[in-house]
Design a protein around this motif. Structure first.
Motif, PDB file in Angstrom:
ATOM      1  N   ALA A  54      15.060 -10.427 -33.411  1.00  0.00           N
ATOM      2  CA  ALA A  54      15.374  -9.018 -33.163  1.00  0.00           C
ATOM      3  C   ALA A  54      14.134  -8.256 -33.567  1.00  0.00           C
ATOM      4  O   ALA A  54      13.413  -8.700 -34.456  1.00  0.00           O
ATOM      5  CB  ALA A  54      16.540  -8.593 -34.034  1.00  0.00           C
ATOM      6  N   THR A  64       7.328  -7.432 -33.925  1.00  0.00           N
ATOM      7  CA  THR A  64       7.726  -8.838 -34.052  1.00  0.00           C
ATOM      8  C   THR A  64       7.912  -9.438 -32.670  1.00  0.00           C
ATOM      9  O   THR A  64       7.524 -10.583 -32.420  1.00  0.00           O
ATOM     10  CB  THR A  64       9.030  -8.951 -34.866  1.00  0.00           C
ATOM     11  OG1 THR A  64       8.805  -8.361 -36.143  1.00  0.00           O
ATOM     12  CG2 THR A  64       9.456 -10.389 -35.073  1.00  0.00           C
ATOM     13  N   PHE A  68      18.131  -1.715 -34.100  1.00  0.00           N
ATOM     14  CA  PHE A  68      17.586  -2.951 -34.667  1.00  0.00           C
ATOM     15  C   PHE A  68      18.634  -3.711 -35.480  1.00  0.00           C
ATOM     16  O   PHE A  68      18.750  -4.938 -35.375  1.00  0.00           O
ATOM     17  CB  PHE A  68      16.372  -2.641 -35.565  1.00  0.00           C
ATOM     18  CG  PHE A  68      15.887  -3.844 -36.307  1.00  0.00           C
ATOM     19  CD1 PHE A  68      15.026  -4.748 -35.707  1.00  0.00           C
ATOM     20  CD2 PHE A  68      16.330  -4.111 -37.603  1.00  0.00           C
ATOM     21  CE1 PHE A  68      14.603  -5.890 -36.388  1.00  0.00           C
ATOM     22  CE2 PHE A  68      15.908  -5.242 -38.285  1.00  0.00           C
ATOM     23  CZ  PHE A  68      15.039  -6.126 -37.679  1.00  0.00           C
TER      24      PHE A  68
HETATM   25  N1  F0G Z   1       4.785  -1.484 -40.002  1.00  0.00           N
HETATM   26  C1  F0G Z   1       4.915  -1.914 -38.747  1.00  0.00           C
HETATM   27  C2  F0G Z   1       3.908  -1.490 -37.747  1.00  0.00           C
HETATM   28  C3  F0G Z   1       5.990  -2.758 -38.392  1.00  0.00           C
HETATM   29  O1  F0G Z   1       6.106  -3.207 -37.142  1.00  0.00           O
HETATM   30  C4  F0G Z   1       6.932  -3.105 -39.371  1.00  0.00           C
HETATM   31  C5  F0G Z   1       8.077  -3.949 -39.059  1.00  0.00           C
HETATM   32  C6  F0G Z   1       6.735  -2.635 -40.679  1.00  0.00           C
HETATM   33  C7  F0G Z   1       5.656  -1.824 -40.965  1.00  0.00           C
HETATM   34  C8  F0G Z   1       7.666  -2.985 -41.772  1.00  0.00           C
HETATM   35  O2  F0G Z   1       7.483  -4.286 -42.215  1.00  0.00           O
HETATM   36  O3  F0G Z   1       9.765  -5.178 -41.927  1.00  0.00           O
HETATM   37  O4  F0G Z   1       8.095  -6.375 -43.284  1.00  0.00           O
HETATM   38  O5  F0G Z   1       9.071  -4.222 -44.085  1.00  0.00           O
HETATM   39  N2  F0G Z   1       8.429  -4.249 -37.899  1.00  0.00           N
HETATM   40  C9  F0G Z   1       9.481  -5.221 -37.577  1.00  0.00           C
HETATM   41  C10 F0G Z   1       9.490  -5.540 -36.109  1.00  0.00           C
HETATM   42  C11 F0G Z   1      10.785  -4.952 -38.185  1.00  0.00           C
HETATM   43  O6  F0G Z   1      10.536  -5.917 -35.568  1.00  0.00           O
HETATM   44  O7  F0G Z   1       8.439  -5.482 -35.484  1.00  0.00           O
HETATM   45  P1  F0G Z   1       8.674  -5.071 -42.916  1.00  0.00           P
END
Ligand code: F0G
Length: 469
Positions: free
Chosen positions: A151, A156, A202
């Motif tokens: 997801a 991700t 999400f």
């Molecule tokens: N910054 C970015 C650009 C992100 O894509 C995410 C998380 C976070 C910070 C936060 O990191 O989840 O490790 O605390 N993105 C996830 C995704 C949830 O699905 O791309 P985290």
């Protein structure tokens, strides 16, 4: 005899162990999160971190060369869970840089050389996720997975799609309909993943993909950060920060918090380095939420939830989640990457806050947008979620928790071009996203066209959509 690398439940009263070859994203006995653990006495660990420096200049071919070239596997003695070097799936991830941002420091009222920006947007798919995916795909190859899924709020899914294509595995991504930025959606499609646009956010997507991957007959290997191998790769962000600082830990590491995988990985990296005697000092950690997705801040700063050696008060969490259900709470922020209401790595984040003497703060969308623009003007740009960290730093400076001469490393998690709509709207007032929704559509006719598949948030509908393609 137990292998030198194994999986272990993080709950101190359970601590069940599992083989490294097991496919698990939760403890069978208590449902807790799992860690990858190492019996370091049986593994070759360098005596000093400077050992890793000789690999920096290696050219990226041949088995050793490929590993040395990667900013993750360059540190392979610190994540030694793979069987042989041929297991490793790498695309030269993690060659990112730490920039001394004196112009931005001046704008923030900090001393020269105090503010450093770790640009994780320089990864191949444009975000820090590649650090974790290379490790989780390595495990997926070790265990013979055929189909991988996640997801995602966007990054991700982009990273999974890229690595799935590279590893010749079927990639399936679950995204909230209308919830992810155009740059990230375009990557998932371009790399050939089956892209399911679920009617929900999400948190709904993660619930579904976990449900589907829990049933072994679906044969779906889960790539979200509940997969403990992801976090092994993400530890390397801290190794690179240390390397760029000549192995001298900074005073602070500041990171945006969404599903809380990254901050958890940082906590684990430093706990292990300390245990191995490879660092003397551990930096303080600041995790920054967006106000529209502030579960961690609510729990830690307002309701005083803390790790308590792993026996933290779960009723505090249950009460908040019940109230969120009661009010039909839906996370909402311009920083769509961190638009998450129920962060699955919460226990590990509490552990990281404990071991790194951490703090949590939240910042408004307006603060995020202003600080994103500042990074672009006086650094070289990042996506909105990444700028939450800079906005959080501003708060901590105002509160005098961080001093202007402290050495602060902010982790810029994603590339500026991931979310061009946010940038254009900030500068011109034009909402490209709204315009795109109204634009006339012609059926795609490229030989490799890969359209997203809209699906309702329903188990059977999702399974049917996965079957059809
Ligand atoms: N910054 C970015 C650009 C992100 O894509 C995410 C998380 C976070 C910070 C936060 O990191 O989840 O490790 O605390 N993105 C996830 C995704 C949830 O699905 O791309 P985290």
């Amino acid at each position: 005899m137990k292998d030198a690398a194994f999986q272990q439940c993080i709950h101190p009263d359970c601590a069940a162990t599992y083989a490294v070859q097991d496919i698990k994203v939760a403890c069978d006995k208590c449902g807790g999160l799992l860690d990858i653990r190492y019996d370091w006495n049986r593994l070759p660990v360098p005596k000093s971190l400077s050992f890793f420096e000789h690999r920096w200049n290696t050219k990226g071919t041949g088995t050793q060369g490929r590993l040395d070239f990667s900013g993750v596997w360059r540190f392979r003695e610190l994540l030694p869970f793979y069987r042989t070097e041929d297991d490793v799936i790498t695309i030269g991830e993690g060659r990112t840089s730490l920039q001394q941002a004196d112009l931005l420091a001046r704008q923030m009222g900090m001393k020269a050389a105090s503010l450093l920006l770790q640009y994780e947007g320089l990864n191949p798919s444009g975000s820090f996720k590649d650090n974790g995916m290379t490790a989780a795909f390595t495990h997926a190859r070790m265990v013979g997975a055929k189909k991988v899924a996640c997801a995602s709020t966007g990054n991700t899914s982009a990273s999974l799609a890229m690595f799935a294509s590279l590893a010749e595995l079927r990639g399936v991504v679950f995204i909230g309909s209308g919830k992810i930025s155009i740059g990230k959606l375009s990557q998932a499609l371009d790399y050939g993943a089956l892209t399911l646009q679920i009617q929900g956010d999400f948190d709904d997507c993660l619930r579904r993909v976990r449900q589907i991957s829990q049933d072994p007959k679906n044969g779906l290997y889960l790539m979200n950060s509940v997969n403990p191998f992801r976090l092994e790769g993400q530890k390397s962000i801290m190794y690179r920060v240390l390397e760029a600082l000549d192995w001298e830990p900074p005073d602070w590491v500041i990171v945006p918090g969404g599903n809380l995988g990254n901050c958890s990985a940082f906590g684990k990296a430093f706990a292990e380095l300390k245990e191995l005697g490879l660092v003397k000092k551990v930096p303080r950690l600041a995790i920054i939420n967006a106000s529209g997705a502030n579960t961690l801040n609510e729990l830690v700063t307002r309701r005083k939830l803390s790790w308590q050696g792993g026996r933290f008060d779960k009723t505090v969490v249950q009460k908040l989640y019940a109230a969120m259900d009661e009010s039909n709470y839906v996370a909402q922020t311009i920083a769509s990457a961190i638009e998450i209401g129920r962060p699955v790595n919460l226990p590990k984040a509490l552990r990281a806050l404990d071991s790194m003497n951490g703090v949590v703060r939240e910042v408004s969308d307006e603060e995020i947008l202003e600080h994103r623009a500042m990074v672009a003007r006086w650094g070289f740009g990042c996506e909105p979620a990444s700028a939450a960290g800079i906005a959080g730093l501003r708060r901590l400076l105002d509160e005098k928790v961080v001093s202007p001469s402290d050495r602060v490393v902010c982790i810029l998690t994603g590339h500026e071009l991931k979310d061009p709509n946010a940038t254009v709207k900030y500068h011109t007032g034009i909402d490209l996203k709204a315009a795109q929704e109204l634009a006339p559509r012609t059926p795609p006719h490229g030989k490799l066209s890969n359209q997203p598949v809209p699906v309702e948030d329903d188990l059977n509908a999702i399974l049917a959509a996965m079957e059809r393609t």
